[in-house]
Write a protein that holds these residues in place. Structure first.
Motif, short mmCIF file in Angstrom:
data_model
loop_
_atom_site.label_atom_id
_atom_site.label_comp_id
_atom_site.label_asym_id
_atom_site.label_seq_id
_atom_site.Cartn_x
_atom_site.Cartn_y
_atom_site.Cartn_z
N LEU A 190 8.96 25.78 -16.79
CA LEU A 190 7.59 25.28 -16.71
C LEU A 190 6.97 25.78 -15.42
CD1 LEU A 190 8.33 21.58 -17.72
CD2 LEU A 190 7.39 23.34 -19.20
N ALA A 191 5.83 26.47 -15.51
CA ALA A 191 5.10 26.95 -14.34
C ALA A 191 3.89 26.05 -14.12
CB ALA A 191 4.68 28.40 -14.55
N TYR A 192 3.86 25.37 -12.98
CA TYR A 192 2.83 24.37 -12.71
C TYR A 192 1.70 24.92 -11.85
CZ TYR A 192 6.69 21.19 -13.88
OH TYR A 192 7.74 20.55 -14.49
N ASN A 193 0.51 24.42 -12.11
CA ASN A 193 -0.64 24.65 -11.24
C ASN A 193 -1.36 23.33 -11.03
OD1 ASN A 193 -2.54 26.88 -9.99
ND2 ASN A 193 -3.86 25.40 -11.02
N TYR A 194 -1.67 23.01 -9.77
CA TYR A 194 -2.35 21.76 -9.40
C TYR A 194 -3.60 22.09 -8.60
CZ TYR A 194 1.97 19.11 -10.46
OH TYR A 194 3.06 18.54 -11.06
N LYS A 195 -4.65 21.29 -8.80
CA LYS A 195 -5.87 21.45 -8.01
C LYS A 195 -6.58 20.11 -7.88
CE LYS A 195 -10.06 24.22 -7.48
NZ LYS A 195 -10.87 25.34 -8.03
N ILE A 196 -6.96 19.74 -6.65
CA ILE A 196 -7.78 18.55 -6.43
C ILE A 196 -9.22 18.95 -6.69
CG2 ILE A 196 -8.49 16.76 -4.79
CD1 ILE A 196 -5.88 17.24 -3.28
N THR A 197 -9.81 18.40 -7.74
CA THR A 197 -11.12 18.87 -8.19
C THR A 197 -12.31 18.02 -7.75
OG1 THR A 197 -10.82 17.67 -10.28
CG2 THR A 197 -10.15 20.00 -10.22
N GLU A 198 -12.09 16.74 -7.50
CA GLU A 198 -13.20 15.87 -7.10
C GLU A 198 -12.68 14.54 -6.59
OE1 GLU A 198 -15.64 14.23 -10.29
OE2 GLU A 198 -14.12 14.85 -11.76
N LYS A 199 -13.61 13.75 -6.05
CA LYS A 199 -13.30 12.38 -5.67
C LYS A 199 -14.31 11.49 -6.38
CE LYS A 199 -12.28 9.39 -1.72
NZ LYS A 199 -12.24 9.25 -0.24
N LYS A 200 -13.80 10.45 -7.04
CA LYS A 200 -14.70 9.59 -7.80
C LYS A 200 -14.20 8.15 -7.78
CE LYS A 200 -14.81 10.14 -12.27
NZ LYS A 200 -14.88 10.78 -13.61
N THR A 201 -15.09 7.24 -8.09
CA THR A 201 -14.74 5.82 -8.17
C THR A 201 -14.59 5.45 -9.63
OG1 THR A 201 -16.01 5.33 -6.16
CG2 THR A 201 -15.47 3.48 -7.59
N ILE A 202 -13.43 4.86 -9.97
CA ILE A 202 -13.19 4.46 -11.35
C ILE A 202 -13.04 2.94 -11.43
CG2 ILE A 202 -12.15 6.67 -11.93
CD1 ILE A 202 -9.42 5.28 -11.90
N LYS A 203 -13.42 2.39 -12.57
CA LYS A 203 -13.29 0.96 -12.80
C LYS A 203 -11.92 0.66 -13.38
CE LYS A 203 -18.22 0.04 -13.52
NZ LYS A 203 -19.25 -0.51 -14.45
N THR A 204 -11.25 -0.34 -12.82
CA THR A 204 -9.93 -0.75 -13.32
C THR A 204 -9.90 -2.26 -13.43
OG1 THR A 204 -8.80 -1.14 -11.20
CG2 THR A 204 -9.00 1.15 -11.92
N GLU A 205 -8.81 -2.79 -13.96
CA GLU A 205 -8.68 -4.24 -14.10
C GLU A 205 -8.45 -4.92 -12.75
OE1 GLU A 205 -6.10 -5.60 -17.21
OE2 GLU A 205 -6.60 -3.89 -18.50
N ILE A 206 -8.16 -4.15 -11.72
CA ILE A 206 -8.01 -4.75 -10.38
C ILE A 206 -9.20 -4.38 -9.49
CG2 ILE A 206 -5.51 -4.89 -10.51
CD1 ILE A 206 -5.32 -2.37 -8.84
N GLY A 207 -10.29 -3.90 -10.10
CA GLY A 207 -11.49 -3.58 -9.35
C GLY A 207 -11.80 -2.10 -9.34
N GLU A 208 -12.88 -1.74 -8.65
CA GLU A 208 -13.25 -0.33 -8.52
C GLU A 208 -12.37 0.34 -7.46
OE1 GLU A 208 -17.44 0.00 -7.84
OE2 GLU A 208 -17.92 -0.36 -9.94
N ILE A 209 -11.89 1.53 -7.77
CA ILE A 209 -10.95 2.21 -6.89
C ILE A 209 -11.42 3.64 -6.65
CG2 ILE A 209 -8.56 2.97 -6.55
CD1 ILE A 209 -7.66 0.76 -8.43
N TRP A 253 -2.74 3.58 -17.40
CA TRP A 253 -3.66 3.13 -16.35
C TRP A 253 -3.16 1.82 -15.73
CZ3 TRP A 253 -4.53 3.48 -21.53
CH2 TRP A 253 -4.76 2.30 -22.24
N LEU A 254 -3.39 1.70 -14.43
CA LEU A 254 -2.91 0.55 -13.67
C LEU A 254 -3.71 -0.70 -14.02
CD1 LEU A 254 -0.89 -0.07 -11.28
CD2 LEU A 254 -2.86 0.14 -9.76
N THR A 255 -2.99 -1.81 -14.31
CA THR A 255 -3.65 -3.07 -14.65
C THR A 255 -3.31 -4.19 -13.67
OG1 THR A 255 -1.85 -3.77 -16.12
CG2 THR A 255 -3.65 -2.49 -17.10
N ASP A 256 -2.24 -4.01 -12.88
CA ASP A 256 -1.84 -5.05 -11.93
C ASP A 256 -1.02 -4.41 -10.82
OD1 ASP A 256 -1.66 -7.54 -10.78
OD2 ASP A 256 -0.22 -8.34 -12.21
#
Length: 278
Positions: A190-209, A253-256
Protein backbone atom coordinates in the motif's frame (compact mmCIF):
# COMPACT_ATOMS: atom_id res chain seq x y z
CA UNK A 1 3.90 -38.41 18.13
CA UNK A 2 0.42 -36.91 17.77
CA UNK A 3 1.20 -34.43 20.52
CA UNK A 4 4.38 -33.34 18.70
CA UNK A 5 2.50 -32.86 15.43
CA UNK A 6 -0.17 -30.85 17.25
CA UNK A 7 2.48 -28.61 18.82
CA UNK A 8 4.14 -28.10 15.43
CA UNK A 9 0.78 -27.14 13.93
CA UNK A 10 0.16 -24.64 16.73
CA UNK A 11 3.61 -23.12 16.22
CA UNK A 12 3.03 -22.84 12.47
CA UNK A 13 -0.29 -21.03 13.02
CA UNK A 14 1.34 -18.78 15.62
CA UNK A 15 4.14 -17.70 13.27
CA UNK A 16 1.71 -17.18 10.40
CA UNK A 17 -0.29 -14.82 12.60
CA UNK A 18 2.89 -13.04 13.65
CA UNK A 19 3.83 -12.60 10.02
CA UNK A 20 0.44 -11.11 9.17
CA UNK A 21 0.61 -8.66 12.08
CA UNK A 22 4.25 -7.85 11.50
CA UNK A 23 3.59 -6.72 7.95
CA UNK A 24 0.99 -4.30 9.34
CA UNK A 25 3.44 -2.19 11.37
CA UNK A 26 5.67 -0.67 8.70
CA UNK A 27 4.82 3.04 8.70
CA UNK A 28 8.49 4.06 8.56
CA UNK A 29 7.86 7.81 8.65
CA UNK A 30 5.98 7.60 11.97
CA UNK A 31 8.31 8.99 14.62
CA UNK A 32 8.12 6.75 17.69
CA UNK A 33 9.70 7.76 20.99
CA UNK A 34 11.78 5.31 23.02
CA UNK A 35 10.86 6.88 26.37
CA UNK A 36 8.01 8.94 27.87
CA UNK A 37 5.78 6.81 25.65
CA UNK A 38 2.57 7.60 27.55
CA UNK A 39 3.50 10.46 29.86
CA UNK A 40 3.85 13.09 27.12
CA UNK A 41 0.47 12.35 25.53
CA UNK A 42 -1.92 15.29 25.46
CA UNK A 43 -4.87 13.51 23.79
CA UNK A 44 -4.55 9.76 24.20
CA UNK A 45 -3.77 9.89 27.92
CA UNK A 46 -3.96 6.97 30.31
CA UNK A 47 -7.53 6.77 31.62
CA UNK A 48 -9.14 8.26 28.50
CA UNK A 49 -12.22 6.82 26.79
CA UNK A 50 -13.35 7.69 23.25
CA UNK A 51 -16.78 6.42 22.13
CA UNK A 52 -17.56 6.24 18.40
CA UNK A 53 -20.74 5.59 16.50
CA UNK A 54 -20.37 4.13 13.03
CA UNK A 55 -22.13 3.15 9.82
CA UNK A 56 -21.18 0.82 6.98
CA UNK A 57 -22.55 1.71 3.56
CA UNK A 58 -22.87 -1.27 1.21
CA UNK A 59 -24.68 -1.02 -2.13
CA UNK A 60 -26.01 2.36 -1.03
CA UNK A 61 -27.63 0.97 2.15
CA UNK A 62 -26.56 2.06 5.64
CA UNK A 63 -25.74 -0.90 7.85
CA UNK A 64 -24.40 -1.88 11.25
CA UNK A 65 -23.12 -5.18 12.57
CA UNK A 66 -25.29 -7.95 13.98
CA UNK A 67 -22.19 -10.03 14.79
CA UNK A 68 -18.50 -9.18 14.54
CA UNK A 69 -15.71 -11.45 15.75
CA UNK A 70 -12.26 -12.80 14.96
CA UNK A 71 -9.35 -11.79 12.76
CA UNK A 72 -7.91 -12.98 9.42
CA UNK A 73 -9.52 -16.20 8.15
CA UNK A 74 -11.32 -16.59 11.48
CA UNK A 75 -13.19 -13.30 11.17
CA UNK A 76 -16.97 -13.56 11.17
CA UNK A 77 -19.50 -10.77 10.75
CA UNK A 78 -23.02 -10.07 9.57
CA UNK A 79 -24.33 -6.73 8.29
CA UNK A 80 -27.90 -5.61 8.99
CA UNK A 81 -29.73 -2.35 8.12
CA UNK A 82 -29.32 0.45 10.68
CA UNK A 83 -33.04 0.30 11.47
CA UNK A 84 -32.81 -3.41 12.37
CA UNK A 85 -33.70 -4.55 15.88
CA UNK A 86 -30.92 -7.18 15.86
CA UNK A 87 -27.85 -4.92 15.90
CA UNK A 88 -25.12 -6.50 18.03
CA UNK A 89 -22.50 -3.73 17.77
CA UNK A 90 -23.99 -0.31 18.46
CA UNK A 91 -20.82 1.65 19.18
CA UNK A 92 -17.06 1.25 19.44
CA UNK A 93 -15.07 2.25 22.51
CA UNK A 94 -11.37 3.15 22.39
CA UNK A 95 -9.73 3.13 25.83
CA UNK A 96 -6.19 3.96 26.94
CA UNK A 97 -5.13 1.59 29.71
CA UNK A 98 -1.96 1.65 31.81
CA UNK A 99 0.49 -1.09 30.81
CA UNK A 100 4.07 -2.02 31.60
CA UNK A 101 6.64 -1.78 28.82
CA UNK A 102 7.06 -5.55 28.74
CA UNK A 103 3.31 -6.06 28.20
CA UNK A 104 2.80 -3.59 25.36
CA UNK A 105 1.13 -5.09 22.30
CA UNK A 106 3.33 -2.91 20.06
CA UNK A 107 6.75 -1.90 21.33
CA UNK A 108 7.18 1.80 22.19
CA UNK A 109 3.54 2.58 21.36
CA UNK A 110 0.78 3.71 23.69
CA UNK A 111 -1.50 0.75 24.39
CA UNK A 112 -5.05 1.31 23.14
CA UNK A 113 -7.88 -1.20 23.32
CA UNK A 114 -11.16 -1.47 21.41
CA UNK A 115 -14.43 -2.76 22.83
CA UNK A 116 -17.81 -3.25 21.15
CA UNK A 117 -20.93 -1.91 22.84
CA UNK A 118 -23.26 -3.17 24.28
CA UNK A 119 -22.01 -6.72 24.88
CA UNK A 120 -18.38 -5.93 25.77
CA UNK A 121 -17.54 -9.61 25.30
CA UNK A 122 -13.89 -9.05 24.38
CA UNK A 123 -11.11 -6.50 24.37
CA UNK A 124 -8.77 -6.08 21.40
CA UNK A 125 -5.48 -4.24 22.02
CA UNK A 126 -3.14 -2.48 19.59
CA UNK A 127 -1.02 0.68 19.48
CA UNK A 128 -1.03 4.44 19.00
CA UNK A 129 1.72 7.05 18.73
CA UNK A 130 1.44 10.60 20.05
CA UNK A 131 4.24 13.11 20.51
CA UNK A 132 5.34 16.56 19.34
CA UNK A 133 6.13 15.19 15.86
CA UNK A 134 3.03 13.20 14.90
CA UNK A 135 -0.14 11.36 15.95
CA UNK A 136 -0.86 7.91 14.48
CA UNK A 137 -3.60 5.46 15.43
CA UNK A 138 -4.07 1.80 14.57
CA UNK A 139 -7.79 1.32 13.80
CA UNK A 140 -9.96 -1.45 15.18
CA UNK A 141 -9.36 -4.66 13.22
CA UNK A 142 -11.87 -7.19 14.52
CA UNK A 143 -14.23 -9.01 12.16
CA UNK A 144 -15.52 -6.66 9.46
CA UNK A 145 -12.98 -4.04 10.52
CA UNK A 146 -10.21 -6.19 9.01
CA UNK A 147 -11.21 -4.09 5.99
CA UNK A 148 -9.62 -0.96 7.47
CA UNK A 149 -6.17 -2.52 7.06
CA UNK A 150 -6.53 -1.83 3.32
CA UNK A 151 -7.00 1.92 3.89
CA UNK A 152 -4.73 4.67 5.25
CA UNK A 153 -4.46 4.71 9.05
CA UNK A 154 -5.41 7.92 10.90
CA UNK A 155 -2.13 9.89 10.81
CA UNK A 156 -1.13 13.54 11.09
CA UNK A 157 2.29 15.17 11.15
CA UNK A 158 3.24 18.32 13.05
CA UNK A 159 3.42 21.25 12.85
CA UNK A 160 -0.26 21.27 11.89
CA UNK A 161 -0.32 23.33 8.72
CA UNK A 162 -2.74 23.48 5.81
CA UNK A 163 -0.98 22.26 2.69
CA UNK A 164 1.42 19.91 4.50
CA UNK A 165 1.82 16.67 2.56
CA UNK A 166 3.67 13.41 3.19
CA UNK A 167 3.88 9.82 2.00
CA UNK A 168 4.48 6.37 3.49
CA UNK A 169 3.89 2.72 2.68
CA UNK A 170 3.09 -0.62 4.26
CA UNK A 171 2.71 -4.27 3.25
CA UNK A 172 -0.19 -6.38 4.51
CA UNK A 173 -0.71 -10.12 4.24
CA UNK A 174 -3.48 -11.83 2.29
CA UNK A 175 -5.16 -12.83 5.56
CA UNK A 176 -6.64 -9.32 5.76
CA UNK A 177 -8.52 -9.82 2.49
CA UNK A 178 -12.18 -10.63 1.90
CA UNK A 179 -14.50 -10.85 -1.11
CA UNK A 180 -16.36 -7.82 0.23
CA UNK A 181 -13.40 -5.39 0.26
CA UNK A 182 -10.86 -7.16 -1.95
CA UNK A 183 -8.65 -10.26 -2.00
CA UNK A 184 -5.05 -10.83 -3.10
CA UNK A 185 -2.28 -13.38 -2.84
CA UNK A 186 0.89 -12.93 -0.80
CA UNK A 187 1.82 -9.46 0.39
CA UNK A 188 -0.01 -6.33 -0.78
CA UNK A 189 2.01 -3.10 -0.92
CA UNK A 190 0.00 0.00 0.00
CA UNK A 191 1.46 3.37 -1.05
CA UNK A 192 0.05 6.19 1.08
CA UNK A 193 -0.35 9.89 0.41
CA UNK A 194 -1.55 12.35 3.08
CA UNK A 195 -2.37 16.06 2.85
CA UNK A 196 -3.83 18.55 5.34
CA UNK A 197 -6.36 20.33 3.14
CA UNK A 198 -8.29 22.69 5.42
CA UNK A 199 -9.38 23.60 8.92
CA UNK A 200 -13.07 23.60 9.72
CA UNK A 201 -15.53 23.46 12.60
CA UNK A 202 -17.78 20.41 12.71
CA UNK A 203 -20.83 19.71 14.84
CA UNK A 204 -20.66 16.65 17.08
CA UNK A 205 -22.64 15.20 19.97
CA UNK A 206 -20.11 16.73 22.37
CA UNK A 207 -20.31 20.18 20.77
CA UNK A 208 -18.65 22.08 17.94
CA UNK A 209 -15.03 21.06 17.40
CA UNK A 210 -12.30 22.77 15.39
CA UNK A 211 -10.56 20.20 13.20
CA UNK A 212 -7.79 19.87 10.65
CA UNK A 213 -8.98 17.85 7.65
CA UNK A 214 -6.56 15.25 6.26
CA UNK A 215 -7.23 13.74 2.83
CA UNK A 216 -5.36 10.44 2.37
CA UNK A 217 -5.21 7.58 -0.10
CA UNK A 218 -3.71 4.09 -0.32
CA UNK A 219 -2.82 2.83 -3.79
CA UNK A 220 -2.11 -0.82 -4.50
CA UNK A 221 -2.38 -3.37 -7.29
CA UNK A 222 -6.00 -4.09 -6.35
CA UNK A 223 -7.12 -0.44 -6.40
CA UNK A 224 -7.21 2.77 -4.36
CA UNK A 225 -8.82 3.32 -0.97
CA UNK A 226 -9.29 6.68 0.75
CA UNK A 227 -9.67 8.15 4.22
CA UNK A 228 -10.80 11.65 5.12
CA UNK A 229 -10.02 12.23 8.78
CA UNK A 230 -10.89 15.15 11.05
CA UNK A 231 -8.28 15.83 13.72
CA UNK A 232 -8.80 17.89 16.88
CA UNK A 233 -5.90 18.98 19.10
CA UNK A 234 -8.11 18.19 22.11
CA UNK A 235 -10.04 15.05 21.07
CA UNK A 236 -7.80 13.47 18.43
CA UNK A 237 -9.46 11.90 15.40
CA UNK A 238 -13.12 12.83 15.84
CA UNK A 239 -14.44 11.70 12.47
CA UNK A 240 -13.20 9.11 9.97
CA UNK A 241 -14.71 8.68 6.49
CA UNK A 242 -13.41 5.63 4.62
CA UNK A 243 -13.90 4.80 0.93
CA UNK A 244 -12.90 1.18 0.43
CA UNK A 245 -12.92 -1.00 -2.67
CA UNK A 246 -16.15 -2.22 -4.31
CA UNK A 247 -17.85 1.08 -3.37
CA UNK A 248 -17.86 0.06 0.30
CA UNK A 249 -17.82 2.97 2.77
CA UNK A 250 -17.31 3.20 6.53
CA UNK A 251 -17.93 6.28 8.66
CA UNK A 252 -17.05 6.69 12.34
CA UNK A 253 -17.65 9.72 14.54
CA UNK A 254 -16.98 10.62 18.17
CA UNK A 255 -20.07 10.71 20.41
CA UNK A 256 -18.56 10.74 23.91
CA UNK A 257 -15.24 11.43 25.62
CA UNK A 258 -14.11 10.74 29.19
CA UNK A 259 -10.84 11.30 31.03
CA UNK A 260 -9.17 10.18 34.27
CA UNK A 261 -10.97 6.84 34.42
CA UNK A 262 -9.73 3.73 36.23
CA UNK A 263 -10.32 0.42 34.49
CA UNK A 264 -11.30 -2.95 35.87
CA UNK A 265 -8.79 -5.77 35.75
CA UNK A 266 -9.33 -8.40 33.05
CA UNK A 267 -11.05 -10.90 35.35
CA UNK A 268 -13.53 -8.31 36.65
CA UNK A 269 -14.16 -7.05 33.11
CA UNK A 270 -15.06 -10.50 31.74
CA UNK A 271 -17.23 -11.22 34.79
CA UNK A 272 -19.17 -7.96 34.92
CA UNK A 273 -18.92 -6.76 31.28
CA UNK A 274 -18.01 -3.36 32.72
CA UNK A 275 -14.59 -1.97 31.92
CA UNK A 276 -14.68 1.22 34.00
CA UNK A 277 -14.08 0.72 37.71
CA UNK A 278 -17.08 1.82 39.74
Amino acid sequence: MKKKKFMNLKLTIFFLILAQIGFSQQYNSVIIESENIDSNNEIYKIGSVFVYDYEIIKDGQKCKLKTNNGMFARSEFELVPTESDSIGVQKIHLIVQPVSDSDRTNENQTQISYLQEPIFASLSSTGAVENDKNVWIHPIRKGFFNSLETAPFPFIKKPLKIGSEWTDQMQIGQGWGNELWGKWEGQLLLAYNYKITEKKTIKTEIGEIDCFVIESSAKSEIGTTKLTSYFSEKYGFVRLEYELLNELKVNMWLTDFKTDKEFNDTRTFFKTKEYIKQ
